[in-house]
Design an enzyme around this catalytic site. Structure first.
Site, PDB file in Angstrom:
ATOM      1  N   GLU A   1      -2.013  -4.840  -2.101  1.00  0.00           N
ATOM      2  CA  GLU A   1      -1.796  -5.866  -1.084  1.00  0.00           C
ATOM      3  C   GLU A   1      -2.280  -7.269  -1.476  1.00  0.00           C
ATOM      4  O   GLU A   1      -2.551  -8.101  -0.602  1.00  0.00           O
ATOM      5  CB  GLU A   1      -2.408  -5.448   0.261  1.00  0.00           C
ATOM      6  CG  GLU A   1      -1.801  -4.175   0.857  1.00  0.00           C
ATOM      7  CD  GLU A   1      -0.394  -4.354   1.416  1.00  0.00           C
ATOM      8  OE1 GLU A   1       0.079  -5.508   1.481  1.00  0.00           O
ATOM      9  OE2 GLU A   1       0.222  -3.333   1.777  1.00  0.00           O
TER      10      GLU A   1
ATOM     11  N   ASP B   1      -3.640   3.362   8.047  1.00  0.00           N
ATOM     12  CA  ASP B   1      -2.474   3.796   7.268  1.00  0.00           C
ATOM     13  C   ASP B   1      -2.093   5.237   7.587  1.00  0.00           C
ATOM     14  O   ASP B   1      -1.694   6.001   6.703  1.00  0.00           O
ATOM     15  CB  ASP B   1      -2.727   3.618   5.765  1.00  0.00           C
ATOM     16  CG  ASP B   1      -2.888   2.157   5.375  1.00  0.00           C
ATOM     17  OD1 ASP B   1      -2.505   1.290   6.175  1.00  0.00           O
ATOM     18  OD2 ASP B   1      -3.415   1.885   4.282  1.00  0.00           O
TER      19      ASP B   1
ATOM     20  N   HIS C   1       0.805  -1.220   0.000  1.00  0.00           N
ATOM     21  CA  HIS C   1       0.000   0.000   0.000  1.00  0.00           C
ATOM     22  C   HIS C   1       0.839   1.272   0.000  1.00  0.00           C
ATOM     23  O   HIS C   1       0.287   2.369  -0.176  1.00  0.00           O
ATOM     24  CB  HIS C   1      -0.952   0.000   1.204  1.00  0.00           C
ATOM     25  CG  HIS C   1      -2.261   0.666   0.916  1.00  0.00           C
ATOM     26  ND1 HIS C   1      -3.403   0.440   1.655  1.00  0.00           N
ATOM     27  CD2 HIS C   1      -2.627   1.557  -0.035  1.00  0.00           C
ATOM     28  CE1 HIS C   1      -4.406   1.153   1.169  1.00  0.00           C
ATOM     29  NE2 HIS C   1      -3.956   1.856   0.149  1.00  0.00           N
TER      30      HIS C   1
ATOM     31  N   HIS D   1      -7.196  -1.047   7.860  1.00  0.00           N
ATOM     32  CA  HIS D   1      -6.256  -0.257   8.631  1.00  0.00           C
ATOM     33  C   HIS D   1      -6.355   1.218   8.263  1.00  0.00           C
ATOM     34  O   HIS D   1      -6.821   1.576   7.178  1.00  0.00           O
ATOM     35  CB  HIS D   1      -4.831  -0.755   8.386  1.00  0.00           C
ATOM     36  CG  HIS D   1      -4.662  -2.227   8.589  1.00  0.00           C
ATOM     37  ND1 HIS D   1      -4.848  -3.148   7.575  1.00  0.00           N
ATOM     38  CD2 HIS D   1      -4.354  -2.948   9.693  1.00  0.00           C
ATOM     39  CE1 HIS D   1      -4.655  -4.375   8.049  1.00  0.00           C
ATOM     40  NE2 HIS D   1      -4.354  -4.282   9.337  1.00  0.00           N
TER      41      HIS D   1
ATOM     42  N   HIS E   1       3.885   0.612   4.399  1.00  0.00           N
ATOM     43  CA  HIS E   1       2.517   0.364   3.947  1.00  0.00           C
ATOM     44  C   HIS E   1       1.484   0.727   5.012  1.00  0.00           C
ATOM     45  O   HIS E   1       0.291   0.784   4.715  1.00  0.00           O
ATOM     46  CB  HIS E   1       2.329  -1.088   3.470  1.00  0.00           C
ATOM     47  CG  HIS E   1       2.303  -2.132   4.541  1.00  0.00           C
ATOM     48  ND1 HIS E   1       1.876  -3.421   4.307  1.00  0.00           N
ATOM     49  CD2 HIS E   1       2.668  -2.107   5.854  1.00  0.00           C
ATOM     50  CE1 HIS E   1       1.965  -4.127   5.429  1.00  0.00           C
ATOM     51  NE2 HIS E   1       2.445  -3.349   6.366  1.00  0.00           N
TER      52      HIS E   1
ATOM     53  N   ASP F   1      -7.594  -1.687  -0.542  1.00  0.00           N
ATOM     54  CA  ASP F   1      -6.711  -2.709   0.013  1.00  0.00           C
ATOM     55  C   ASP F   1      -7.541  -3.978   0.159  1.00  0.00           C
ATOM     56  O   ASP F   1      -8.594  -3.965   0.800  1.00  0.00           O
ATOM     57  CB  ASP F   1      -6.190  -2.237   1.374  1.00  0.00           C
ATOM     58  CG  ASP F   1      -5.132  -3.149   1.969  1.00  0.00           C
ATOM     59  OD1 ASP F   1      -5.234  -4.377   1.789  1.00  0.00           O
ATOM     60  OD2 ASP F   1      -4.226  -2.638   2.647  1.00  0.00           O
TER      61      ASP F   1
ATOM     62  N   ASP G   1      -7.280  -6.371   1.999  1.00  0.00           N
ATOM     63  CA  ASP G   1      -7.550  -6.818   3.368  1.00  0.00           C
ATOM     64  C   ASP G   1      -8.779  -6.130   3.960  1.00  0.00           C
ATOM     65  O   ASP G   1      -9.169  -6.415   5.092  1.00  0.00           O
ATOM     66  CB  ASP G   1      -6.332  -6.675   4.273  1.00  0.00           C
ATOM     67  CG  ASP G   1      -5.976  -5.243   4.671  1.00  0.00           C
ATOM     68  OD1 ASP G   1      -6.856  -4.348   4.633  1.00  0.00           O
ATOM     69  OD2 ASP G   1      -4.808  -5.003   5.031  1.00  0.00           O
TER      70      ASP G   1
ATOM     71  N   ASP H   1     -10.240  -0.059   3.611  1.00  0.00           N
ATOM     72  CA  ASP H   1      -9.094  -0.719   4.241  1.00  0.00           C
ATOM     73  C   ASP H   1      -9.457  -1.123   5.667  1.00  0.00           C
ATOM     74  O   ASP H   1     -10.219  -0.420   6.342  1.00  0.00           O
ATOM     75  CB  ASP H   1      -7.911   0.260   4.268  1.00  0.00           C
ATOM     76  CG  ASP H   1      -6.565  -0.408   4.451  1.00  0.00           C
ATOM     77  OD1 ASP H   1      -6.492  -1.461   5.113  1.00  0.00           O
ATOM     78  OD2 ASP H   1      -5.565   0.141   3.946  1.00  0.00           O
TER      79      ASP H   1
END
Length: 302
Positions: A274, A130, A104, A128, A143, A229, A231, A126
């Site tokens: 990712e 980030d 990322h 997360h 990332h 992303d 994930d 995402d």
């Protein structure tokens, strides 16, 4: 008029803590990305991959940085500078850039290019945030820092190559959060960012959340960048990612979100990141990435 999408690969793993994500662009292409986009009614041009030094060519001193440093930041800068130029050129040429990561950290380059001569909003799909910086990151992995870099948070404020000039906090929406560091929580609470957790999606439903996210990102801007992303999805749907977090969105929720992006007509640039084929099962995460990209660019069931 048929929309033209320029595919740009960014095969990096500098920002990640597990090898293999640099093969993501190849895996996504192999899964049939171009064909999926054609079925969505768009034309495609594959610009290949931006140059990225192989792992063996990287600075050995960067493999074990002291505390408070970002790993491989110099290499990340080199790749992101090239990527930013490619993205900006695609937009100037009337094409929609579709960036294939890589980890990322490549979003630093995509956003810098997309927001070079325009006011741009961003939706961050995402698990997360980030939003870490070299000082706050527990791992030093870049990332986990791209959105902080693009917004000029912390030390990134002094790095011209990292900051996306036309991106403002008030036009950024994070969607589907479920794994945040304490420093990231502080950034979100003290900023003008709009954040939706998975609990928000559970309570309100994906259509309502994405509608609001699009309104935030599109308010007074020249277009919206979408960073996806893989994930973001539940690991049962997308097993081939480096940092899976249970409790993500479903297959159908993800498609619904991308369909809403397409219907908005605001999409300026898009990236898929990712995908790690080493961790994948029968390339199914890469195949899912192609489907979601097609939905974002207009593919419909009927």
């Amino acid at each position: 008029m048929t929309r033209s999408v320029r595919i740009i690969g960014a095969p990096t793993d500098y920002g990640a803590n597990r090898r293999g994500v640099d093969m993501g662009p190849s895996a996504i292409r192999y899964a049939g990305l171009a064909d999926e986009l054609v079925r969505a009614g768009v034309s495609t041009v594959d610009a290949g991959d931006v140059a990225a030094p192989r792992a063996e060519e990287r600075d050995p001193d960067a493999t074990a940085p002291p505390a408070g440093k970002a790993k491989f930041l110099r290499e990340t800068e080199e790749v992101c500078a090239r990527l930013a130029d490619e993205v900006a050129a695609a937009i100037d040429g009337g094409e929609s850039p579709l960036v294939l990561g890589g980890d990322h950290s490549v979003a630093i380059g995509t956003l810098a290019g997309s927001a070079r001569d325009a006011d741009v909003g961003a939706i961050w799909f995402d698990a997360h945030g980030d939003l870490n910086t070299p000082t706050t990151s527990p791992s030093g992995n870049v990332h986990g820092m791209p959105l902080a870099a693009a917004l000029g948070v912390g030390e990134f404020a002094d790095l011209d190559w990292a900051v996306a000039p036309g991106l403002r906090e008030r036009n950024v929406a994070l969607v589907g959060l479920r794994s945040l560091d304490s420093a990231e929580k502080k950034v979100i609470r003290e900023s003008d960012l709009t954040a939706f957790t998975m609990s928000d999606i559970d309570e309100r439903g994906i259509p309502d959340v994405v509608e609001e996210a699009l309104a935030v990102a599109g308010d007074g801007t020249d277009g919206v960048h979408v960073s996806l992303d893989l994930d973001w999805l539940d690991p049962k749907e997308a097993p081939g990612v480096g940092t899976p977090v249970r409790g993500g969105v479903t297959y159908r929720e993800a498609h619904s979100a991308m369909e809403a992006v397409a219907e908005s007509g605001a999409l300026r640039s898009f990236e898929l990141v990712e995908v790690n084929p080493i961790l994948d099962e029968h390339n199914e995460t890469a195949a899912l990435a192609t489907e979601l990209a097609a939905s974002a660019f207009g593919k419909r069931i009927l």
